[in-house]
Design a protein around this motif. Structure first.
Motif, short mmCIF file in Angstrom:
data_model
loop_
_atom_site.label_atom_id
_atom_site.label_comp_id
_atom_site.label_asym_id
_atom_site.label_seq_id
_atom_site.Cartn_x
_atom_site.Cartn_y
_atom_site.Cartn_z
N GLU A 126 -9.99 29.72 40.69
CA GLU A 126 -8.77 29.58 39.89
C GLU A 126 -9.04 29.73 38.39
N THR A 127 -8.06 30.27 37.68
CA THR A 127 -8.13 30.39 36.22
C THR A 127 -6.83 29.88 35.63
N THR A 128 -6.92 29.02 34.63
CA THR A 128 -5.72 28.47 33.98
C THR A 128 -5.97 28.39 32.47
N ASP A 170 -2.29 19.24 27.62
CA ASP A 170 -2.77 19.14 29.00
C ASP A 170 -3.93 18.17 29.15
#
Length: 331
Positions: A310-312, A318
Protein backbone atom coordinates in the motif's frame (compact mmCIF):
# COMPACT_ATOMS: atom_id res chain seq x y z
CA UNK A 1 73.51 -17.85 13.52
CA UNK A 2 72.71 -14.87 11.32
CA UNK A 3 71.07 -17.19 8.78
CA UNK A 4 68.83 -18.67 11.50
CA UNK A 5 67.72 -15.19 12.57
CA UNK A 6 67.04 -14.23 8.94
CA UNK A 7 65.00 -17.39 8.38
CA UNK A 8 62.92 -16.65 11.48
CA UNK A 9 62.29 -13.08 10.31
CA UNK A 10 61.23 -14.34 6.87
CA UNK A 11 59.00 -16.94 8.52
CA UNK A 12 57.13 -14.32 10.57
CA UNK A 13 56.80 -12.02 7.54
CA UNK A 14 55.28 -14.87 5.52
CA UNK A 15 53.03 -15.81 8.42
CA UNK A 16 51.77 -12.22 8.67
CA UNK A 17 51.09 -12.12 4.94
CA UNK A 18 49.24 -15.43 5.15
CA UNK A 19 47.01 -14.12 7.94
CA UNK A 20 46.17 -10.98 5.92
CA UNK A 21 45.34 -13.04 2.86
CA UNK A 22 43.24 -15.42 4.94
CA UNK A 23 41.28 -12.54 6.46
CA UNK A 24 40.71 -10.98 3.06
CA UNK A 25 39.51 -14.15 1.38
CA UNK A 26 37.54 -15.07 4.47
CA UNK A 27 35.48 -11.94 3.88
CA UNK A 28 35.05 -12.87 0.22
CA UNK A 29 33.75 -16.35 1.09
CA UNK A 30 31.40 -15.37 3.90
CA UNK A 31 28.38 -16.67 1.98
CA UNK A 32 29.77 -20.20 1.75
CA UNK A 33 30.79 -20.22 5.39
CA UNK A 34 27.39 -18.91 6.44
CA UNK A 35 25.66 -21.68 4.52
CA UNK A 36 27.75 -24.30 6.37
CA UNK A 37 26.84 -22.67 9.69
CA UNK A 38 23.16 -22.65 8.71
CA UNK A 39 23.32 -26.36 7.90
CA UNK A 40 24.93 -27.13 11.26
CA UNK A 41 22.17 -25.33 13.18
CA UNK A 42 19.56 -27.10 11.05
CA UNK A 43 17.76 -24.07 9.66
CA UNK A 44 15.06 -24.67 7.12
CA UNK A 45 16.57 -22.47 4.38
CA UNK A 46 19.39 -19.97 3.89
CA UNK A 47 18.22 -16.66 2.37
CA UNK A 48 20.14 -13.47 1.60
CA UNK A 49 18.69 -9.93 1.64
CA UNK A 50 20.86 -7.50 -0.36
CA UNK A 51 19.90 -3.85 0.24
CA UNK A 52 20.99 -0.77 -1.65
CA UNK A 53 23.02 0.19 1.42
CA UNK A 54 23.09 -1.73 4.67
CA UNK A 55 23.01 1.12 7.19
CA UNK A 56 20.21 3.14 5.56
CA UNK A 57 17.30 3.65 8.00
CA UNK A 58 14.77 2.61 5.37
CA UNK A 59 16.57 -0.65 4.63
CA UNK A 60 16.95 -1.38 8.33
CA UNK A 61 13.13 -1.42 8.44
CA UNK A 62 13.06 -3.87 5.53
CA UNK A 63 15.62 -5.98 7.39
CA UNK A 64 13.52 -5.86 10.56
CA UNK A 65 10.51 -7.30 8.74
CA UNK A 66 12.65 -9.94 7.04
CA UNK A 67 14.23 -11.02 10.34
CA UNK A 68 10.85 -11.38 12.03
CA UNK A 69 9.65 -13.56 9.17
CA UNK A 70 12.92 -15.53 9.24
CA UNK A 71 12.41 -16.26 12.92
CA UNK A 72 8.82 -17.35 12.28
CA UNK A 73 9.81 -19.75 9.49
CA UNK A 74 13.17 -20.94 10.92
CA UNK A 75 15.24 -19.30 8.16
CA UNK A 76 18.94 -18.47 8.29
CA UNK A 77 18.94 -14.87 7.01
CA UNK A 78 21.96 -12.84 5.92
CA UNK A 79 21.70 -9.07 5.43
CA UNK A 80 24.62 -8.05 3.22
CA UNK A 81 25.49 -5.30 0.76
CA UNK A 82 27.36 -2.03 0.28
CA UNK A 83 27.73 0.26 3.28
CA UNK A 84 26.86 3.18 0.98
CA UNK A 85 25.05 2.93 -2.35
CA UNK A 86 27.56 1.39 -4.76
CA UNK A 87 26.40 -0.47 -7.86
CA UNK A 88 29.62 -2.47 -8.26
CA UNK A 89 29.60 -3.62 -4.63
CA UNK A 90 25.92 -4.51 -4.84
CA UNK A 91 26.50 -6.61 -7.97
CA UNK A 92 29.53 -8.29 -6.38
CA UNK A 93 27.51 -9.28 -3.30
CA UNK A 94 24.72 -10.62 -5.52
CA UNK A 95 27.18 -12.69 -7.56
CA UNK A 96 28.77 -14.12 -4.40
CA UNK A 97 25.35 -15.15 -3.09
CA UNK A 98 24.69 -17.01 -6.34
CA UNK A 99 28.12 -18.66 -6.24
CA UNK A 100 27.48 -19.96 -2.72
CA UNK A 101 24.18 -21.52 -3.85
CA UNK A 102 21.96 -19.99 -1.18
CA UNK A 103 18.32 -21.07 -1.12
CA UNK A 104 16.85 -17.70 -2.06
CA UNK A 105 17.81 -14.09 -2.74
CA UNK A 106 15.98 -10.82 -2.07
CA UNK A 107 17.33 -7.67 -3.68
CA UNK A 108 16.50 -4.43 -5.47
CA UNK A 109 16.29 -4.48 -9.24
CA UNK A 110 17.97 -1.07 -9.38
CA UNK A 111 19.02 -1.24 -13.01
CA UNK A 112 17.67 -3.59 -15.67
CA UNK A 113 21.00 -3.57 -17.52
CA UNK A 114 23.11 -4.71 -14.57
CA UNK A 115 20.62 -6.80 -12.61
CA UNK A 116 18.73 -8.76 -15.27
CA UNK A 117 21.72 -10.99 -16.18
CA UNK A 118 22.42 -11.74 -12.50
CA UNK A 119 18.79 -12.48 -11.69
CA UNK A 120 18.54 -14.78 -14.69
CA UNK A 121 21.80 -16.47 -13.69
CA UNK A 122 20.37 -17.21 -10.23
CA UNK A 123 17.14 -18.59 -11.72
CA UNK A 124 19.13 -20.86 -14.04
CA UNK A 125 20.81 -22.28 -10.93
CA UNK A 126 17.33 -22.81 -9.42
CA UNK A 127 17.80 -20.03 -6.83
CA UNK A 128 14.52 -18.07 -6.60
CA UNK A 129 14.88 -14.30 -6.63
CA UNK A 130 12.38 -11.86 -5.17
CA UNK A 131 12.87 -8.18 -6.00
CA UNK A 132 12.05 -5.80 -3.14
CA UNK A 133 11.26 -2.07 -3.32
CA UNK A 134 12.48 -1.86 -6.93
CA UNK A 135 11.44 -4.27 -9.66
CA UNK A 136 13.30 -5.74 -12.62
CA UNK A 137 10.28 -6.69 -14.77
CA UNK A 138 12.32 -7.71 -17.83
CA UNK A 139 14.22 -10.31 -15.80
CA UNK A 140 13.09 -13.79 -14.76
CA UNK A 141 12.63 -12.76 -11.12
CA UNK A 142 9.92 -14.86 -9.50
CA UNK A 143 8.07 -12.11 -7.60
CA UNK A 144 8.26 -8.36 -6.99
CA UNK A 145 7.15 -7.09 -3.57
CA UNK A 146 7.02 -3.38 -2.91
CA UNK A 147 5.64 -0.01 -3.87
CA UNK A 148 4.15 0.78 -7.25
CA UNK A 149 6.72 3.52 -7.68
CA UNK A 150 5.02 5.29 -10.59
CA UNK A 151 1.75 5.37 -8.65
CA UNK A 152 3.56 6.65 -5.54
CA UNK A 153 4.96 9.55 -7.56
CA UNK A 154 1.57 10.24 -9.13
CA UNK A 155 -0.03 10.21 -5.67
CA UNK A 156 2.56 12.73 -4.48
CA UNK A 157 1.75 14.96 -7.45
CA UNK A 158 -1.99 14.79 -6.76
CA UNK A 159 -1.45 15.69 -3.10
CA UNK A 160 0.80 18.55 -4.15
CA UNK A 161 -1.98 19.97 -6.34
CA UNK A 162 -4.47 19.72 -3.48
CA UNK A 163 -2.16 21.32 -0.92
CA UNK A 164 -0.84 24.27 -2.95
CA UNK A 165 -2.25 27.36 -4.61
CA UNK A 166 -0.81 29.84 -7.07
CA UNK A 167 2.44 29.58 -9.00
CA UNK A 168 4.69 26.78 -7.81
CA UNK A 169 8.33 26.49 -8.85
CA UNK A 170 9.36 22.97 -7.93
CA UNK A 171 12.83 21.56 -7.35
CA UNK A 172 12.99 17.76 -7.46
CA UNK A 173 15.68 15.90 -5.52
CA UNK A 174 16.01 12.19 -6.20
CA UNK A 175 18.20 9.55 -4.61
CA UNK A 176 19.86 8.31 -7.79
CA UNK A 177 19.28 9.50 -11.33
CA UNK A 178 20.06 6.03 -12.71
CA UNK A 179 17.80 4.02 -10.37
CA UNK A 180 14.60 2.77 -12.00
CA UNK A 181 12.38 3.22 -8.92
CA UNK A 182 13.55 6.81 -8.45
CA UNK A 183 12.89 7.54 -12.12
CA UNK A 184 9.36 6.17 -11.79
CA UNK A 185 8.64 8.35 -8.74
CA UNK A 186 9.73 11.43 -10.65
CA UNK A 187 7.83 10.40 -13.78
CA UNK A 188 4.61 9.79 -11.83
CA UNK A 189 4.85 13.18 -10.14
CA UNK A 190 5.46 14.96 -13.43
CA UNK A 191 2.48 13.26 -15.08
CA UNK A 192 0.20 14.22 -12.19
CA UNK A 193 1.00 17.94 -12.47
CA UNK A 194 1.74 18.30 -16.20
CA UNK A 195 -1.63 19.82 -17.11
CA UNK A 196 -1.48 22.50 -14.42
CA UNK A 197 -0.02 25.68 -15.89
CA UNK A 198 0.75 27.07 -12.44
CA UNK A 199 3.22 24.25 -11.73
CA UNK A 200 6.74 24.78 -13.05
CA UNK A 201 9.27 21.95 -12.66
CA UNK A 202 12.65 23.65 -12.41
CA UNK A 203 15.18 20.84 -12.29
CA UNK A 204 15.94 17.37 -10.93
CA UNK A 205 19.14 16.74 -8.99
CA UNK A 206 20.68 13.77 -7.20
CA UNK A 207 21.25 13.24 -3.46
CA UNK A 208 23.15 9.94 -3.76
CA UNK A 209 20.79 8.42 -1.16
CA UNK A 210 22.30 10.55 1.63
CA UNK A 211 21.02 13.38 3.79
CA UNK A 212 24.19 15.36 3.11
CA UNK A 213 23.67 14.91 -0.61
CA UNK A 214 20.11 16.24 -0.28
CA UNK A 215 21.38 19.24 1.72
CA UNK A 216 23.94 20.08 -0.93
CA UNK A 217 21.51 19.64 -3.82
CA UNK A 218 18.79 21.76 -2.18
CA UNK A 219 21.20 24.54 -1.23
CA UNK A 220 22.66 24.71 -4.73
CA UNK A 221 19.20 24.77 -6.33
CA UNK A 222 17.90 27.57 -4.10
CA UNK A 223 20.98 29.67 -4.81
CA UNK A 224 20.76 29.02 -8.55
CA UNK A 225 16.97 29.31 -8.78
CA UNK A 226 15.77 31.72 -6.06
CA UNK A 227 12.21 31.48 -7.36
CA UNK A 228 11.87 27.89 -6.06
CA UNK A 229 9.07 27.70 -3.51
CA UNK A 230 8.45 23.94 -3.44
CA UNK A 231 10.48 20.73 -3.22
CA UNK A 232 9.75 17.07 -3.86
CA UNK A 233 12.22 14.53 -2.47
CA UNK A 234 11.92 10.97 -3.77
CA UNK A 235 14.11 8.97 -1.37
CA UNK A 236 13.91 8.47 2.38
CA UNK A 237 16.60 10.96 3.46
CA UNK A 238 15.82 13.71 0.94
CA UNK A 239 13.05 15.33 2.95
CA UNK A 240 15.17 15.79 6.07
CA UNK A 241 18.06 17.16 4.01
CA UNK A 242 15.88 19.67 2.19
CA UNK A 243 14.22 20.68 5.48
CA UNK A 244 17.63 21.44 6.99
CA UNK A 245 18.35 23.91 4.18
CA UNK A 246 14.93 25.55 4.43
CA UNK A 247 15.49 26.12 8.14
CA UNK A 248 18.96 27.52 7.61
CA UNK A 249 17.72 29.95 4.95
CA UNK A 250 14.54 30.84 6.90
CA UNK A 251 12.36 29.64 4.02
CA UNK A 252 10.17 27.10 5.87
CA UNK A 253 7.01 29.21 5.81
CA UNK A 254 7.30 30.06 2.13
CA UNK A 255 8.31 26.60 0.84
CA UNK A 256 6.11 23.55 0.34
CA UNK A 257 7.97 20.29 0.96
CA UNK A 258 6.81 16.81 -0.12
CA UNK A 259 8.96 13.99 1.24
CA UNK A 260 9.14 10.21 0.97
CA UNK A 261 8.80 7.59 3.74
CA UNK A 262 8.10 7.79 7.45
CA UNK A 263 11.48 7.73 9.13
CA UNK A 264 11.32 9.15 12.68
CA UNK A 265 13.03 12.42 11.69
CA UNK A 266 10.59 12.90 8.82
CA UNK A 267 7.64 12.45 11.20
CA UNK A 268 9.14 15.00 13.62
CA UNK A 269 9.58 17.49 10.78
CA UNK A 270 5.95 17.01 9.73
CA UNK A 271 4.80 17.55 13.32
CA UNK A 272 6.72 20.83 13.54
CA UNK A 273 5.44 21.96 10.12
CA UNK A 274 8.74 21.94 8.21
CA UNK A 275 7.69 19.06 5.94
CA UNK A 276 4.14 19.38 4.62
CA UNK A 277 3.46 15.81 3.54
CA UNK A 278 5.20 12.50 2.87
CA UNK A 279 4.57 9.41 0.79
CA UNK A 280 4.12 6.40 3.04
CA UNK A 281 5.61 3.07 2.04
CA UNK A 282 5.69 -0.17 4.03
CA UNK A 283 9.32 -1.30 4.27
CA UNK A 284 8.74 -3.62 7.23
CA UNK A 285 5.96 -5.38 5.35
CA UNK A 286 8.13 -5.65 2.23
CA UNK A 287 10.81 -7.49 4.18
CA UNK A 288 8.38 -9.78 5.97
CA UNK A 289 6.48 -10.70 2.82
CA UNK A 290 9.68 -11.21 0.80
CA UNK A 291 10.88 -13.93 3.18
CA UNK A 292 7.41 -15.44 3.37
CA UNK A 293 7.18 -15.48 -0.44
CA UNK A 294 10.54 -17.22 -0.81
CA UNK A 295 9.38 -19.90 1.63
CA UNK A 296 6.24 -20.44 -0.45
CA UNK A 297 8.27 -20.57 -3.67
CA UNK A 298 10.61 -23.17 -2.16
CA UNK A 299 7.53 -25.24 -1.35
CA UNK A 300 6.43 -25.09 -4.99
CA UNK A 301 3.50 -22.75 -4.50
CA UNK A 302 2.37 -20.44 -7.30
CA UNK A 303 2.61 -16.76 -6.37
CA UNK A 304 1.40 -13.58 -8.07
CA UNK A 305 4.41 -12.11 -9.87
CA UNK A 306 3.68 -8.54 -8.73
CA UNK A 307 2.56 -7.81 -5.17
CA UNK A 308 2.26 -4.09 -4.53
CA UNK A 309 2.27 -2.90 -0.94
CA UNK A 310 0.00 0.00 0.00
CA UNK A 311 1.00 3.62 -0.65
CA UNK A 312 -0.63 6.63 1.03
CA UNK A 313 0.03 10.31 1.81
CA UNK A 314 0.47 11.51 5.40
CA UNK A 315 0.14 15.12 6.56
CA UNK A 316 0.32 16.67 10.02
CA UNK A 317 -3.40 16.13 10.56
CA UNK A 318 -2.90 12.37 10.12
CA UNK A 319 -0.41 12.09 12.99
CA UNK A 320 0.44 10.39 15.22
CA UNK A 321 1.03 7.18 13.33
CA UNK A 322 0.84 3.98 15.34
CA UNK A 323 4.33 2.90 14.28
CA UNK A 324 6.26 5.87 12.84
CA UNK A 325 8.94 4.59 10.51
CA UNK A 326 7.61 1.04 10.82
CA UNK A 327 4.34 1.39 8.97
CA UNK A 328 2.88 -1.88 7.78
CA UNK A 329 4.10 -4.00 10.69
CA UNK A 330 2.19 -7.25 10.95
CA UNK A 331 0.44 -7.96 14.21
Amino acid sequence: MKWKILIKILFFILLGCSVCVMLFFGKETFHIQAKHEAAQIDYRYHFVLIPEEVDNEYWRLVESGARDAAEKYNIYLEYLGPFQADMDEHIKTFDLAIASMVDGIMTQGISELEFTPLINKAIEKEIPVVTVDTDAPLSRRRVYIGTDNYYAGFLAGEAFLIDTKGEQYVGVITGRLDASHQKLRVEGFKDAVKNEERIHLIETRESHITKLGAVEAAYEMVKEFPEINAFYGTSALDGAGIAQVMKRLNKVDETYLMAFDTLPETIELIQEGTIDATVVQHPYLMGFEAVETLVNLKQGKNMDKVQHTETTIVRKKDLPLENPGRTGQLR
